[in-house]
Design a protein around this motif. Structure first.
Motif, PDB file in Angstrom:
ATOM      1  N   ASP A  34      27.272 -19.026  54.931  1.00  0.00           N
ATOM      2  CA  ASP A  34      26.940 -20.197  55.740  1.00  0.00           C
ATOM      3  C   ASP A  34      27.808 -20.304  56.987  1.00  0.00           C
ATOM      4  OD1 ASP A  34      29.411 -21.004  54.784  1.00  0.00           O
ATOM      5  OD2 ASP A  34      28.649 -22.703  53.632  1.00  0.00           O
ATOM      6  N   GLY A  35      28.559 -19.256  57.300  1.00  0.00           N
ATOM      7  CA  GLY A  35      29.419 -19.268  58.470  1.00  0.00           C
ATOM      8  C   GLY A  35      30.812 -19.773  58.197  1.00  0.00           C
ATOM      9  N   ASN A  36      30.999 -20.402  57.041  1.00  0.00           N
ATOM     10  CA  ASN A  36      32.309 -20.971  56.709  1.00  0.00           C
ATOM     11  C   ASN A  36      32.995 -20.264  55.539  1.00  0.00           C
ATOM     12  OD1 ASN A  36      32.159 -23.176  58.645  1.00  0.00           O
ATOM     13  ND2 ASN A  36      30.573 -24.039  57.301  1.00  0.00           N
ATOM     14  N   ASN A  37      32.237 -19.557  54.730  1.00  0.00           N
ATOM     15  CA  ASN A  37      32.811 -18.924  53.535  1.00  0.00           C
ATOM     16  C   ASN A  37      33.237 -17.485  53.796  1.00  0.00           C
ATOM     17  OD1 ASN A  37      30.114 -18.236  53.848  1.00  0.00           O
ATOM     18  ND2 ASN A  37      29.699 -18.086  51.655  1.00  0.00           N
TER      19      ASN A  37
ATOM     20  N   TYR B 293      25.190  -8.997  80.765  1.00  0.00           N
ATOM     21  CA  TYR B 293      25.776  -8.192  79.686  1.00  0.00           C
ATOM     22  C   TYR B 293      27.258  -8.472  79.466  1.00  0.00           C
ATOM     23  CZ  TYR B 293      27.017  -5.345  83.752  1.00  0.00           C
ATOM     24  OH  TYR B 293      27.491  -4.911  84.973  1.00  0.00           O
ATOM     25  N   VAL B 294      27.856  -9.361  80.260  1.00  0.00           N
ATOM     26  CA  VAL B 294      29.259  -9.731  80.042  1.00  0.00           C
ATOM     27  C   VAL B 294      29.270 -10.931  79.101  1.00  0.00           C
ATOM     28  CG1 VAL B 294      31.432 -10.408  81.111  1.00  0.00           C
ATOM     29  CG2 VAL B 294      29.886  -8.848  82.308  1.00  0.00           C
ATOM     30  N   VAL B 295      29.238 -10.628  77.814  1.00  0.00           N
ATOM     31  CA  VAL B 295      29.172 -11.650  76.773  1.00  0.00           C
ATOM     32  C   VAL B 295      30.191 -11.314  75.700  1.00  0.00           C
ATOM     33  CG1 VAL B 295      26.749 -12.213  77.193  1.00  0.00           C
ATOM     34  CG2 VAL B 295      27.338 -10.375  75.591  1.00  0.00           C
ATOM     35  N   PRO B 296      30.667 -12.304  74.943  1.00  0.00           N
ATOM     36  CA  PRO B 296      31.648 -12.031  73.895  1.00  0.00           C
ATOM     37  C   PRO B 296      31.010 -11.389  72.673  1.00  0.00           C
ATOM     38  CG  PRO B 296      31.066 -14.347  73.893  1.00  0.00           C
ATOM     39  CD  PRO B 296      30.375 -13.740  75.084  1.00  0.00           C
ATOM     40  N   ALA B 297      31.836 -10.742  71.888  1.00  0.00           N
ATOM     41  CA  ALA B 297      31.381 -10.153  70.633  1.00  0.00           C
ATOM     42  C   ALA B 297      31.284 -11.231  69.561  1.00  0.00           C
ATOM     43  CB  ALA B 297      32.347  -9.059  70.188  1.00  0.00           C
ATOM     44  N   ASN B 298      30.386 -11.004  68.620  1.00  0.00           N
ATOM     45  CA  ASN B 298      30.234 -11.907  67.482  1.00  0.00           C
ATOM     46  C   ASN B 298      31.053 -11.411  66.290  1.00  0.00           C
ATOM     47  OD1 ASN B 298      27.111 -11.841  68.789  1.00  0.00           O
ATOM     48  ND2 ASN B 298      28.066 -13.847  68.501  1.00  0.00           N
ATOM     49  N   ARG B 299      31.341 -12.328  65.394  1.00  0.00           N
ATOM     50  CA  ARG B 299      32.146 -12.029  64.214  1.00  0.00           C
ATOM     51  C   ARG B 299      31.457 -11.012  63.307  1.00  0.00           C
ATOM     52  NH1 ARG B 299      32.961 -18.105  62.007  1.00  0.00           N
ATOM     53  NH2 ARG B 299      30.677 -17.845  61.960  1.00  0.00           N
TER      54      ARG B 299
ATOM     55  N   ALA C 154      31.270 -17.173  66.945  1.00  0.00           N
ATOM     56  CA  ALA C 154      30.231 -17.340  65.937  1.00  0.00           C
ATOM     57  C   ALA C 154      28.855 -17.203  66.579  1.00  0.00           C
ATOM     58  CB  ALA C 154      30.366 -18.701  65.266  1.00  0.00           C
ATOM     59  N   TYR C 155      27.908 -16.684  65.799  1.00  0.00           N
ATOM     60  CA  TYR C 155      26.518 -16.596  66.239  1.00  0.00           C
ATOM     61  C   TYR C 155      25.770 -17.788  65.666  1.00  0.00           C
ATOM     62  CZ  TYR C 155      21.802 -14.789  66.975  1.00  0.00           C
ATOM     63  OH  TYR C 155      20.490 -14.634  67.378  1.00  0.00           O
ATOM     64  N   GLU C 156      24.921 -18.386  66.477  1.00  0.00           N
ATOM     65  CA  GLU C 156      24.165 -19.550  66.030  1.00  0.00           C
ATOM     66  C   GLU C 156      22.849 -19.113  65.398  1.00  0.00           C
ATOM     67  OE1 GLU C 156      23.696 -22.564  68.978  1.00  0.00           O
ATOM     68  OE2 GLU C 156      25.824 -22.571  69.545  1.00  0.00           O
TER      69      GLU C 156
ATOM     70  N   GLU D 270      25.357 -10.681  58.549  1.00  0.00           N
ATOM     71  CA  GLU D 270      24.315 -11.633  58.183  1.00  0.00           C
ATOM     72  C   GLU D 270      23.041 -11.387  58.986  1.00  0.00           C
ATOM     73  OE1 GLU D 270      22.362 -15.190  56.616  1.00  0.00           O
ATOM     74  OE2 GLU D 270      23.788 -13.671  55.903  1.00  0.00           O
ATOM     75  N   PHE D 271      23.187 -11.065  60.264  1.00  0.00           N
ATOM     76  CA  PHE D 271      22.021 -10.765  61.091  1.00  0.00           C
ATOM     77  C   PHE D 271      21.292  -9.542  60.529  1.00  0.00           C
ATOM     78  CE2 PHE D 271      19.633  -9.295  64.764  1.00  0.00           C
ATOM     79  CZ  PHE D 271      19.212 -10.473  65.363  1.00  0.00           C
ATOM     80  N   ALA D 272      22.057  -8.513  60.154  1.00  0.00           N
ATOM     81  CA  ALA D 272      21.470  -7.312  59.558  1.00  0.00           C
ATOM     82  C   ALA D 272      20.738  -7.658  58.265  1.00  0.00           C
ATOM     83  CB  ALA D 272      22.562  -6.276  59.299  1.00  0.00           C
TER      84      ALA D 272
END
Length: 574
Positions: free
Chosen positions: A229-232, A168-174, A560-562, A180-182
């Motif tokens: 797209d992760g860049n815009n 559970y020690v993981v970084p937060a996503n943007r 970033a999330y892949e 986008e996941f939602a």
């Protein structure tokens, strides 16, 4: 700026998130090896996602944040509201960790439902049942992640609960990735849920499209142009324009609900919050499903924190010092409508949203000859007008309320919001619009409320309509937050110019007005900055996961999330 989650190991363990929870709280026994043996079993497996896992979010945070932060509510003595209204919350504030524990419980339980259906459904279960069960769980997970992205400005994305328990020690996503996941979850639900709800209160594909109209409006402010797209990612939050791609998607999603869905406006605004007609009515798109008579996490506990006395609620009633804010009172009572060129008293929506001196409520009295009259049947609140929505009376009046459970559901979305989402999307980046459909929809709400129609719409018109239509439904702060993605300084200025923490009732004359001594920003209210458009991480969560701590510069590092390939295309959606 903050981002966080309550990774409570007990809440995220496989047993407590799946087996123990369902064994203890439901009449059926869940075993991964033998439970998923029929279509009905799969359908039953997702029912807990409609209530229990949302309980701590619904209990106080739903209105404390959604309305308190937005200054729809003044509650100077309630430590689960005033830190948020005053912009003085810290990582130790009451409700912060509890709310995230609830939202991530929704994520964890949804993950378990998705994975259990995928891995353990027997050959007797149809492919349609499996897909629909997964779609229902993804609807819930997507909604939880929308809240997380909106409130914290980032989040930890995961789709395997046990894997996160193990590490559970993981970084937060943007933030944009969480949004986008939602969206991807909700798009899956929109395509794979049935057209009609399989049972009263269950979501259908148009419930998902309704949520997408909300999600897309958020993403329109977070991105520059085109599909994400992760860049815009939009970095200038004062740029004053939104992504046309998502504005158009929001309009299309709302139109699907309006033109094809089973929902319709209730004829009378009063019926939306009446004991006999609130639950799963024809305007409801999604409600949390609580059980009348329940005394645990299936109970509607929220009402006890809004009801001002035991004359209007069964048992505990702790809302005596929880009031409609002065600014919201003014918007109901004396709103200066620029496009109409007149002052409007929104009397119908005000009456059923806010209890003020002299207002008569027969529905709160068990004596048909003696209606309950606020301020006369018992003393009025000493600081302002109390909150009427969700207050439905005692058991003697409605036959369903018990101590700490009013027996009604919580609106998470109703058709009126979708109407307003359509109008906001149609307005787009313009100063005003005369779009015929947008006007028709907004005027339908205004006609029901007994106020004059409009022949054009500005953003201010939509903002006002959203506030008075959905007051105390946990939504207004999120409306302001998404505005802050591209009009950040405007939103900061707006919240700093509100009359926060204002007492405004004069007992000798029974009038509602500000005292001559009041001065903004109000007692104990801090001056808001852009940082206040998100929440801090709870200290307990930072301790459990040091990767949620900000650096020396005060900035939390996100990653970033892949994503894989999109599962749903625009052609399938629209």
């Amino acid at each position: 700026m903050g981002c966080g989650m309550a990774v409570a190991l007990a809440a995220l363990s496989l047993s407590s998130c799946a087996n123990d929870f369902l064994e203890q709280k439901n009449s059926y026994q869940l075993s991964q090896s033998n439970f998923f043996s029929s279509d009905d079993a799969v359908s039953q497996a997702v029912i807990p996602l409609y209530s229990y896992v949302w309980y701590d979010f619904n209990d106080k945070f739903y209105y404390g944040m959604g309305d308190g932060r937005a200054n729809n509510i003044t509650a100077q003595y309630s430590d689960y509201i005033y830190p948020y209204t005053n912009f003085t919350e810290t990582g130790l504030s009451t409700g912060l960790s509890e709310a995230w524990a609830a939202l991530y419980s929704v994520v964890a339980q949804s993950n378990n439902s998705i994975n259990n259906i995928s891995n353990f459904a027997s050959d007797e279960v149809s492919e349609t049942a499996k897909i629909q069960g997964i779609a229902e769980a993804r609807f819930m997970r997507g909604l939880a992640y929308w809240y997380i992205a909106s409130l914290w400005g980032c989040g930890i994305i995961y789709d395997n609960t046990q894997a996160l328990v193990n590490n559970y020690v993981v970084p937060a996503n943007r933030q944009s990735d969480v949004m986008e996941f939602a969206i991807r979850d909700m798009e899956y639900a929109a395509v794979h849920l049935p057209n009609s709800s399989p049972a009263s209160g269950r979501v259908n594909r148009y419930s998902a499209y309704g949520m997408l109209s909300r999600f897309y409006l958020s993403m329109a402010g977070l991105t520059t142009e085109g599909r994400y797209d992760g860049n815009n990612i939009a970095t200038d939050r004062t740029r004053k324009t939104r992504n046309d791609y998502y504005l158009d998607a929001a309009r299309k999603a709302a139109a699907k609900v309006i033109n094809e869905g089973p929902f319709k406006l209730m004829d009378n605004y009063a019926d939306l919050f009446a004991a006999a007609t609130q639950n799963n009515n024809e305007e409801s798109i999604f409600q949390l499903q609580f059980q009348a008579g329940a005394t645990n996490g299936l109970a509607q506990s929220m009402t006890r924190f809004l009801a001002w006395s035991t004359q209007v609620n069964q048992g505990n009633s702790w809302g005596g010092s929880t009031y409609c804010s002065y600014d919201l009172w003014e918007e109901f009572k004396e709103y200066n409508d620029a496009t109409l060129g007149e002052t409007v008293d929104d009397a119908i929506r005000r009456h059923y949203s806010v209890a003020s001196y002299g207002e008569s409520y027969p529905e709160l009295s068990s004596d048909p000859e003696k209606p309950y009259i606020y301020g006369e049947s018992e003393n009025a609140g000493s600081q302002g007008a109390n909150i009427k929505k969700y207050v439905i009376g005692t058991n003697a009046v409605n036959g369903i309320a018990v101590n700490n459970n009013s027996g009604i559901n919580t609106y998470m979305m109703r058709l009126a919001e979708v109407y307003l989402n359509y109008a906001e999307a149609a307005l787009g980046n313009n100063e005003s619009t005369t779009d015929a459909t947008a006007l028709q929809l907004v005027n339908a709400l205004r006609t029901r409320a007994g106020v004059a129609k409009k022949n054009r719409l500005t953003f201010e018109d939509i903002r006002h309509e959203f506030r008075v239509e959905t007051a105390f439904e946990g939504l207004y702060w999120f409306f302001l937050v998404r505005r802050g993605y591209y009009e950040q300084q405007e939103v900061v200025n707006y919240v700093n110019n509100q009359h926060r923490n204002a007492s405004y009732y004069e007992t000798s004359t029974h009038t509602y007005k500000l005292p001559d001594t009041y001065a903004a920003p109000g007692p104990s209210v801090a001056v808001a900055t852009a940082a206040n458009l998100t929440l801090p991480i709870a200290d307990t969560d930072q301790t459990k996961n040091p990767m949620l701590k900000s650096g020396a510069d005060g900035v939390l590092q996100t990653v970033a999330y892949e994503f894989g390939e999109r599962e749903v295309t625009d052609a399938e959606l629209f």
